[in-house]
Design a protein around this motif. Sequence first.
Motif, mmCIF file in Angstrom:
data_model
loop_
_atom_site.group_PDB
_atom_site.id
_atom_site.type_symbol
_atom_site.label_atom_id
_atom_site.label_comp_id
_atom_site.label_asym_id
_atom_site.label_seq_id
_atom_site.Cartn_x
_atom_site.Cartn_y
_atom_site.Cartn_z
ATOM 1 N N VAL A 230 3.252 3.500 109.818
ATOM 2 C CA VAL A 230 2.910 3.847 111.201
ATOM 3 C C VAL A 230 2.863 2.593 112.067
ATOM 4 O O VAL A 230 3.389 2.562 113.189
ATOM 5 N N ALA A 231 2.218 1.524 111.556
ATOM 6 C CA ALA A 231 2.131 0.278 112.313
ATOM 7 C C ALA A 231 3.516 -0.319 112.563
ATOM 8 O O ALA A 231 3.763 -0.915 113.616
ATOM 9 N N SER A 232 4.409 -0.185 111.609
ATOM 10 C CA SER A 232 5.777 -0.697 111.783
ATOM 11 C C SER A 232 6.510 0.096 112.858
ATOM 12 O O SER A 232 7.203 -0.478 113.716
ATOM 13 N N LEU A 233 6.359 1.417 112.833
ATOM 14 C CA LEU A 233 7.016 2.256 113.831
ATOM 15 C C LEU A 233 6.464 2.012 115.231
ATOM 16 O O LEU A 233 7.148 2.266 116.225
ATOM 17 N N ALA A 234 5.220 1.525 115.326
ATOM 18 C CA ALA A 234 4.595 1.314 116.636
ATOM 19 C C ALA A 234 5.418 0.379 117.513
ATOM 20 O O ALA A 234 5.384 0.488 118.748
ATOM 21 N N TYR A 235 6.176 -0.520 116.899
ATOM 22 C CA TYR A 235 6.946 -1.472 117.684
ATOM 23 C C TYR A 235 8.201 -0.853 118.304
ATOM 24 O O TYR A 235 8.925 -1.528 119.043
ATOM 25 N N LEU A 236 8.415 0.422 118.038
ATOM 26 C CA LEU A 236 9.476 1.122 118.752
ATOM 27 C C LEU A 236 9.159 1.219 120.247
ATOM 28 O O LEU A 236 10.059 1.411 121.060
ATOM 29 N N THR A 237 7.879 1.085 120.609
ATOM 30 C CA THR A 237 7.514 1.068 122.028
ATOM 31 C C THR A 237 8.249 -0.049 122.756
ATOM 32 O O THR A 237 8.706 0.120 123.894
#
Length: 284
Positions: A230-237
């Motif tokens: 989830v934390a890795s995907l957060a950088y899709l922002t």
Amino acid sequence: MILACFCFGIMGVFVKLGSKQFSISELVFYRCIAGLIGIFFAVLLQGKTLKVSFPVFKLHMTRCAAGFIALLLYFYAIVHLALPTAVTLSYTSPLFLTLISIFYLKNNPRPGQVAAILIGFVGVVILLKPTLESSQWLAGLMGLGSGLLSGVAYFNVNKLGQAGEPEWRTVFYFSLVSTLGAALLMALQDAPLTMLNFNNLWIVVGLGVSATIAQLGMTRAYSRGKTLAVASLAYLTVLFATLFAALLWDEQLSWPSYIAMSLIAACGILSSALKKSDYKNASG
């Protein structure tokens, strides 16, 4: 989490569009009151209680104060910087969270933590130096301050979770304090309040809806998914913000800036990978 990132990117677009008519305190107010109303009715319908013990209440207030000021600084950075730059500076929070955790837990930093801190620091230096003009340094520092205070807020969120506090109550108190704080700033501002009309109502609605969906999506992702994923995907922002900025305002960043964004994202992912084991060791 992908939906949350997309909506956070949309929220940044509405902040930038709304800055031409609304003050930052007004934008923060409209961003927060939508979530407050939604979760308040959910609390009423499900008969949940907002009562907490005094020590837990103090944790809530510390988290709320840090989160509210971080949100003000974040919106200021969005208004005055390129959208991807502002978003990336705010996403330095894992770097600061790692530093806060080391000092709070009074442990010697592990090699992985040192590596994460150095990677994040190099990324920040590269991003600030070639990207910002002299007139933008204040906004850059505001964005970095947003990352610092977000790290403080997330640290307190972790402590609230360890105390058994449900996510919905944490979100409710944050929305309440931020709405009241923004309303106070609106009352104190020199400029008259912006009246809502058909020309700007869509900005307010878009800001509130996108922020609320993003908050709910992120909360569900962290509660149901694997923390590192989830934390890795957060950088899709950052990716969505970059795309929106290029499409809407033709904002183009230099290659060193993209390298810096990648380093900051790597710092965040590595910090997230190490964070869970740190709290396990502390509780043991």
